[in-house]
Scaffold this active site. Structure first.
Site, PDB file in Angstrom:
ATOM      1  N   SER A 119      47.404  35.483  44.174  1.00 30.12           N
ATOM      2  CA  SER A 119      47.777  35.699  42.774  1.00 30.12           C
ATOM      3  C   SER A 119      48.470  37.029  42.519  1.00 30.12           C
ATOM      4  CB  SER A 119      46.531  35.609  41.886  1.00 30.12           C
ATOM      5  OG  SER A 119      45.547  36.544  42.284  1.00 30.12           O
ATOM      6  N   ASP A 403      44.254  42.035  33.661  1.00 29.28           N
ATOM      7  CA  ASP A 403      43.122  41.141  33.484  1.00 29.28           C
ATOM      8  C   ASP A 403      42.042  41.489  34.502  1.00 29.28           C
ATOM      9  OD1 ASP A 403      44.044  40.075  35.855  1.00 29.28           O
ATOM     10  OD2 ASP A 403      44.594  38.125  35.044  1.00 29.28           O
ATOM     11  N   HIS A 406      44.131  41.972  38.280  1.00 26.97           N
ATOM     12  CA  HIS A 406      45.560  42.129  38.558  1.00 26.97           C
ATOM     13  C   HIS A 406      46.149  43.336  37.830  1.00 26.97           C
ATOM     14  CE1 HIS A 406      44.554  37.777  38.958  1.00 26.97           C
ATOM     15  NE2 HIS A 406      45.133  37.987  40.131  1.00 26.97           N
TER      16      HIS A 406
END
Length: 467
Positions: A119, A403, A406
């Site tokens: 991610s 978040d 990240h």
């Protein structure tokens, strides 16, 4: 005269981000400051206001603010200050642009980049996975730069975007996005939730499948460009990867009462899969590998909140450190045994850790609390949820994390400078700029890599078999 100077530069001067466009000069720069003060304030501002001479006139007027209307003489003085300030600003910006261009690869150097990862690197591939829950294709993701959610787990651009831009390449489209792609510049296969092990995945595209995608692209390039040109492109390309964090976190959360030896065995399996992928890319012609080690997994907002602690989670920190040490050893082993193999390791773990522990040192207000989410660290998965309440900060650039895990675009802007031309305390043995410029003199090896490299690669002094 204002009309004339307003057209000296035919484009608006956009500085940094666009989040605070429209803030007044008086509110943002205050009163009673000198021209030099204002020059520095604007050049270091995070605002994206359009700076044209009529705005500078307002700033100059602010310098001479009085309780009475300015006289004709005062207006001439104000205009003089505005013009002087304008040329100072133009000179500073042109100097900055010249310096930044000198740090970048020359545009005539045809460099491709292939990105694999999870991610942290996903540009939106998971948007096209019907079964994946690890998506960021909804607001407020993407709000800072793109102004809409792209699927990046960030408020704006991610590190591979900046790496591409510094190398003269466009920002990434997701590999799975329909429509035509120009694979001569590379491709980004990264997927949120991806692991080095197939069994880790439930939400993303595992490394093994990402590797299959790369092979498809490599074969397509050979069909389109011919064998020789395609091999030259693949040989000069950068293979930028960041993977393993999902595997390590899953193991640490699910495994209980495990010994250090068992943890090391699991780390070795993860590293083994990464090594196998690297060897396959090498067989396809890859020679330049940029490894980003895993983050300080125990110190991200999501981990602290999940474990209900203000301290870093020791078990996650330990397994991340073991992985990073093993990655460093394996990279050295590969470089010593594979002709023409070149690499760098970007110490993502420590550069992020430093910003978590010392946010103010780097211009942040929050290192432990994310911009978006819920809970004491905003470390939940609720950011952007339509069904669960969440909090959103007013300025992501004040936070290290957007978040639960990240980095914000503001953090990535700092990190790319270290990745691009950082010193050996944060990236080794060379940086990305040096890796790109490196000329590979050895011939492409088209045989079986296992004939070149000993199957036994030592980790922490113990011989481990990967195949």
């Amino acid at each position: 005269m204002l009309f004339f100077f307003d057209r000296l530069l035919p484009f608006p001067l956009m500085l940094f981000t666009t989040r605070q466009v429209g803030a007044s000069a008086t509110n943002r720069f205050g009163e009673g400051r000198s021209v030099d003060d204002l020059t520095g304030a604007i050049l270091t501002s995070k605002s994206g206001a359009l700076l044209r001479p009529n705005h500078l006139f307002i700033l100059a007027l602010n310098l001479h603010k009085d309780s009475h209307e300015p006289s004709v003489t005062s207006q001439v003085s104000i205009m003089s200050v505005a013009i002087h300030f304008y040329f100072l600003l133009v000179f500073a910006i042109l100097t900055s642009l010249t310096n930044s261009q000198s740090d970048r690869v020359q545009s005539n150097k045809n460099v491709a980049m292939f990105v694999l990862g999870d991610s942290v690197f996903d540009p939106g591939n998971n948007n096209f996975l019907n079964t994946s829950k690890a998506k960021a294709n909804f607001p407020p993701y993407g709000e800072t730069f793109f102004q809409y959610p792209t699927g990046r787990h960030c408020d704006g651009r991610i590190l591979p975007d900046f790496a591409a831009a510094y190398a003269g390449l466009p920002y990434w489209r997701a590999y799975l996005e329909p429509n035509n792609h120009n694979f001569t510049v590379g491709a980004n296969f990264a997927s949120a939730g991806a692991g080095a092990l197939v069994e880790t995945n439930g939400n993303g595209i595992p490394l093994e499948v990402q590797l299959d995608y790369f092979k498809e692209v490599a074969n397509l390039l050979k069909d389109q460009q011919g064998e020789a040109d395609a091999k030259e492109l693949l040989q000069g390309a950068i293979y930028y990867s960041s993977i393993g964090g999902v595997d390590l976190t899953s193991f640490a959360v699910s495994a209980t009462n495990v010994t250090e030896s068992q943890i090391q065995d699991y780390v070795d399996i993860v590293i083994g899969n990464i090594t196998d992928a690297v060897k396959e890319i090498y067989e396809m012609g890859g020679r330049k590998f940029a490894f980003q080690n895993v983050a300080p997994l125990g110190c991200v907002p999501g981990s602290k909140q999940s474990y209900n602690t203000s301290d870093c989670v020791e078990s996650l920190q330990t397994i991340a450190t073991m992985h990073n040490n093993a990655l460093n050893i394996v990279a050295q082993e590969l470089a010593s045994k594979l002709p023409g193999f070149n690499y760098l390791i970007f110490d993502f773990f420590n550069v992020v850790m430093d910003r978590i522990q010392n946010p103010k040192k780097y211009g942040f207000k929050e290192g432990d609390v994310a911009c978006c989410g819920s809970g004491p660290n905003r470390g939940s998965t609720t950011c952007g949820s339509l069904t669960s309440a969440y909090e959103l900060c007013s300025d992501p650039s004040e936070h290290v994390f957007f978040d639960l895990a990240h980095p914000t675009e503001a953090c990535n802007i700092q990190l790319i400078k270290l990745l691009w031309n950082g010193s050996t305390d944060v990236i080794w043995p060379i940086n990305l700029k040096e890796l790109i410029e490196l000329e590979i003199e050895t011939e492409i090896y088209s045989g079986n890599v296992d004939l070149l490299i000993d199957e036994q690669i030592s980790i922490d002094g113990v011989s481990k078999t990967y195949n």
